[in-house]
Design a protein around this motif. Structure first.
Motif, mmCIF file in Angstrom:
data_model
loop_
_atom_site.group_PDB
_atom_site.id
_atom_site.type_symbol
_atom_site.label_atom_id
_atom_site.label_comp_id
_atom_site.label_asym_id
_atom_site.label_seq_id
_atom_site.Cartn_x
_atom_site.Cartn_y
_atom_site.Cartn_z
ATOM 1 N N ASN A 116 0.853 -1.187 0.000
ATOM 2 C CA ASN A 116 0.000 0.000 0.000
ATOM 3 C C ASN A 116 0.887 1.233 0.000
ATOM 4 O O ASN A 116 1.895 1.274 0.708
ATOM 5 C CB ASN A 116 -0.895 0.021 1.245
ATOM 6 C CG ASN A 116 -1.826 -1.167 1.320
ATOM 7 O OD1 ASN A 116 -2.840 -1.208 0.653
ATOM 8 N ND2 ASN A 116 -1.454 -2.157 2.126
ATOM 9 N N ALA A 117 0.514 2.228 -0.779
ATOM 10 C CA ALA A 117 1.286 3.467 -0.841
ATOM 11 C C ALA A 117 0.333 4.654 -0.813
ATOM 12 O O ALA A 117 -0.797 4.576 -1.311
ATOM 13 C CB ALA A 117 2.155 3.505 -2.093
ATOM 14 N N SER A 118 0.798 5.743 -0.226
ATOM 15 C CA SER A 118 0.017 6.973 -0.165
ATOM 16 C C SER A 118 0.904 8.145 -0.561
ATOM 17 O O SER A 118 1.960 8.368 0.043
ATOM 18 C CB SER A 118 -0.543 7.187 1.250
ATOM 19 O OG SER A 118 -1.264 8.395 1.333
ATOM 20 N N LEU A 119 0.480 8.866 -1.590
ATOM 21 C CA LEU A 119 1.156 10.086 -2.027
ATOM 22 C C LEU A 119 0.304 11.257 -1.564
ATOM 23 O O LEU A 119 -0.781 11.502 -2.103
ATOM 24 C CB LEU A 119 1.313 10.086 -3.550
ATOM 25 C CG LEU A 119 2.051 11.269 -4.169
ATOM 26 C CD1 LEU A 119 3.500 11.307 -3.690
ATOM 27 C CD2 LEU A 119 1.993 11.205 -5.685
ATOM 28 N N ASN A 120 0.770 11.948 -0.543
ATOM 29 C CA ASN A 120 -0.051 12.943 0.137
ATOM 30 C C ASN A 120 0.146 14.336 -0.423
ATOM 31 O O ASN A 120 1.262 14.731 -0.776
ATOM 32 C CB ASN A 120 0.267 12.942 1.634
ATOM 33 C CG ASN A 120 -0.024 11.599 2.277
ATOM 34 O OD1 ASN A 120 -0.944 10.891 1.862
ATOM 35 N ND2 ASN A 120 0.741 11.235 3.286
ATOM 36 N N GLY A 121 -0.946 15.075 -0.472
ATOM 37 C CA GLY A 121 -0.902 16.445 -0.954
ATOM 38 C C GLY A 121 -0.757 17.445 0.175
ATOM 39 O O GLY A 121 -0.732 17.096 1.361
ATOM 40 N N GLU A 122 -0.667 18.704 -0.187
ATOM 41 C CA GLU A 122 -0.545 19.806 0.767
ATOM 42 C C GLU A 122 -1.919 20.410 1.006
ATOM 43 O O GLU A 122 -2.697 20.613 0.065
ATOM 44 C CB GLU A 122 0.416 20.851 0.205
ATOM 45 C CG GLU A 122 0.764 21.974 1.159
ATOM 46 C CD GLU A 122 1.753 22.948 0.541
ATOM 47 O OE1 GLU A 122 2.950 22.825 0.823
ATOM 48 O OE2 GLU A 122 1.316 23.819 -0.235
ATOM 49 N N ASN A 123 -2.250 20.706 2.280
ATOM 50 C CA ASN A 123 -3.550 21.303 2.551
ATOM 51 C C ASN A 123 -3.474 22.834 2.452
ATOM 52 O O ASN A 123 -2.421 23.399 2.126
ATOM 53 C CB ASN A 123 -4.103 20.844 3.907
ATOM 54 C CG ASN A 123 -3.213 21.234 5.073
ATOM 55 O OD1 ASN A 123 -2.481 22.226 5.034
ATOM 56 N ND2 ASN A 123 -3.268 20.446 6.146
ATOM 57 N N ASN A 124 -4.574 23.496 2.747
ATOM 58 C CA ASN A 124 -4.641 24.954 2.578
ATOM 59 C C ASN A 124 -3.729 25.710 3.529
ATOM 60 O O ASN A 124 -3.429 26.880 3.305
ATOM 61 C CB ASN A 124 -6.083 25.435 2.756
ATOM 62 C CG ASN A 124 -6.980 24.980 1.625
ATOM 63 O OD1 ASN A 124 -6.515 24.740 0.507
ATOM 64 N ND2 ASN A 124 -8.276 24.862 1.893
ATOM 65 N N ASP A 125 -3.286 25.045 4.605
ATOM 66 C CA ASP A 125 -2.359 25.669 5.547
ATOM 67 C C ASP A 125 -0.906 25.342 5.207
ATOM 68 O O ASP A 125 -0.016 25.551 6.029
ATOM 69 C CB ASP A 125 -2.664 25.213 6.978
ATOM 70 C CG ASP A 125 -4.007 25.727 7.454
ATOM 71 O OD1 ASP A 125 -4.330 26.889 7.168
ATOM 72 O OD2 ASP A 125 -4.747 24.952 8.086
ATOM 73 N N GLN A 126 -0.693 24.826 4.004
ATOM 74 C CA GLN A 126 0.640 24.452 3.521
ATOM 75 C C GLN A 126 1.315 23.424 4.431
ATOM 76 O O GLN A 126 2.518 23.427 4.622
ATOM 77 C CB GLN A 126 1.528 25.693 3.362
ATOM 78 C CG GLN A 126 0.969 26.692 2.352
ATOM 79 C CD GLN A 126 1.901 27.857 2.127
ATOM 80 O OE1 GLN A 126 3.052 27.672 1.744
ATOM 81 N NE2 GLN A 126 1.412 29.067 2.375
ATOM 82 N N PHE A 127 0.485 22.543 4.976
ATOM 83 C CA PHE A 127 0.979 21.423 5.773
ATOM 84 C C PHE A 127 0.807 20.152 4.961
ATOM 85 O O PHE A 127 -0.243 19.934 4.354
ATOM 86 C CB PHE A 127 0.231 21.320 7.094
ATOM 87 C CG PHE A 127 0.856 20.352 8.068
ATOM 88 C CD1 PHE A 127 1.733 20.800 9.047
ATOM 89 C CD2 PHE A 127 0.580 18.999 8.000
ATOM 90 C CE1 PHE A 127 2.315 19.909 9.944
ATOM 91 C CE2 PHE A 127 1.155 18.099 8.884
ATOM 92 C CZ PHE A 127 2.028 18.562 9.857
ATOM 93 N N LYS A 128 1.811 19.310 4.962
ATOM 94 C CA LYS A 128 1.770 18.075 4.188
ATOM 95 C C LYS A 128 2.261 16.919 5.059
ATOM 96 O O LYS A 128 3.365 16.969 5.604
ATOM 97 C CB LYS A 128 2.662 18.183 2.946
ATOM 98 C CG LYS A 128 2.756 16.913 2.110
ATOM 99 C CD LYS A 128 3.695 17.130 0.931
ATOM 100 C CE LYS A 128 3.831 15.884 0.070
ATOM 101 N NZ LYS A 128 4.465 14.767 0.814
ATOM 102 N N PHE A 129 1.432 15.888 5.176
ATOM 103 C CA PHE A 129 1.845 14.680 5.875
ATOM 104 C C PHE A 129 2.747 13.860 4.973
ATOM 105 O O PHE A 129 2.553 13.797 3.758
ATOM 106 C CB PHE A 129 0.627 13.868 6.304
ATOM 107 C CG PHE A 129 -0.230 14.592 7.308
ATOM 108 C CD1 PHE A 129 0.180 14.715 8.615
ATOM 109 C CD2 PHE A 129 -1.432 15.161 6.930
ATOM 110 C CE1 PHE A 129 -0.602 15.389 9.551
ATOM 111 C CE2 PHE A 129 -2.215 15.833 7.846
ATOM 112 C CZ PHE A 129 -1.799 15.953 9.163
#
Length: 300
Positions: A187-200
């Protein structure tokens, strides 16, 4: 997937408190593996309970470290629906209840998590030695709460959602000979950046599982299994800069028993850490448990 990211002000200095990349973060059940009847309509609920202990970095040599205990409980409603030949649609709807206790003070958040939509494709074949391979892709949507309301500071560790759009992918391969089988999952997850410019941090997990089928009768099957898995996580980012004390890796030993009776199924699993290095050693995961209840509607 992070612990606190709270800023402490002490003697004019700011210190980032431990941030765990595997804690919280609206964990769903995307990638449930290969089920007995891939072409059946499948509905179910999955529960996942995880516990973490984290140690705050100390500023001075004579300080006593502060220990926090985090509890993460997720209930995930899911459905798998055949749409065309070997293609199948999937939806996962998580409800999260996250708590953190530190020095006798308890903080908690609950609510809808981030809904994931996905599509799976199955290949199968063989006669005596059979195989099934399932490929899945998904999109995690920012439906869960990400920020605290009002003037209350946001503890990103406890929020039900992430605020970001993430991309998921998984591959499940099962090889079976008579009543024994070997399952491999990634399993893989490519995470995006949220509106607060925080990215997991992005993450990838691989697991191998040995299983055996015990046929009690024509309607009841019991499947005990044992395996191991490894999860690797990139550091979290804020304003495009990596955050200290995030990310890491963990290896787990997994035990479980699944049972299927007529149109019903139950899956259970216990995972125990073998080794881990989370948040540069400041976070330790305890064992976790997972139970799923499923109902199948076979096609006529």
């Amino acid at each position: 997937m992070k612990h606190i990211i709270v800023i402490i002000m002490s003697l004019g200095m700011t210190v980032n408190v431990v941030a765990c990349d595997v804690c919280g973060c609206s964990a769903g059940a995307f990638g449930m593996g290969i089920l007995p009847d891939f072409r059946a309509k499948t509905f179910g609920i999955n529960t996942l309970h995880r516990t973490f202990q984290s140690t705050h970095p100390i500023l001075f040599a004579d300080e006593q470290p502060i220990i926090a205990t985090d509890q993460f409980v997720s209930f995930n409603l899911f459905a798998r629906l055949p749409i065309y030949k070997s293609f199948q649609a999937q939806i996962d709807i998580p409800f999260n209840y996250f708590t953190q206790e530190e020095e006798g003070i308890k903080d908690s958040r609950r609510g809808l998590g981030d809904i994931t939509l996905g599509v799976n494709y199955l290949m199968s074949g063989g006669s005596r030695l059979t195989y099934q391979v399932a490929f899945g892709v998904g999109l995690k949507t920012p439906t869960g709460d990400w920020k605290s309301k009002g003037d209350e500071p946001t503890n990103v560790n406890l929020m039900p959602g992430t605020g970001s759009i993430d991309y998921r992918g998984n591959i499940n391969a099962l090889v079976r000979y008579k009543n024994v089988g070997w399952l491999v999952q990634t399993n893989a997850s490519l995470n995006g950046e949220n509106n607060d410019q925080f990215k997991f941090g992005n993450r990838i997990e691989a697991m191998g599982r040995f299983m055996t089928w015990i046929n009690i009768n024509e309607k009841l099957n019991i499947i005990p299994h044992i395996g191991a898995s490894m999860l690797v996580m990139d550091p979290n980012e804020e304003f495009a800069r990596e955050l200290d004390l995030t990310g890491g890796e963990i290896q787990l030993l997994r035990f479980g028993v699944d049972g299927y009776y007529k149109n019903w199924g139950i899956q259970s699993q216990l995972a125990v850490p073998i080794s881990q290095n989370l948040s540069e050693g400041y976070v330790e995961q305890q064992q976790w448990t997972q139970v799923s209840l499923l109902y199948f509607i076979s096609r006529k």
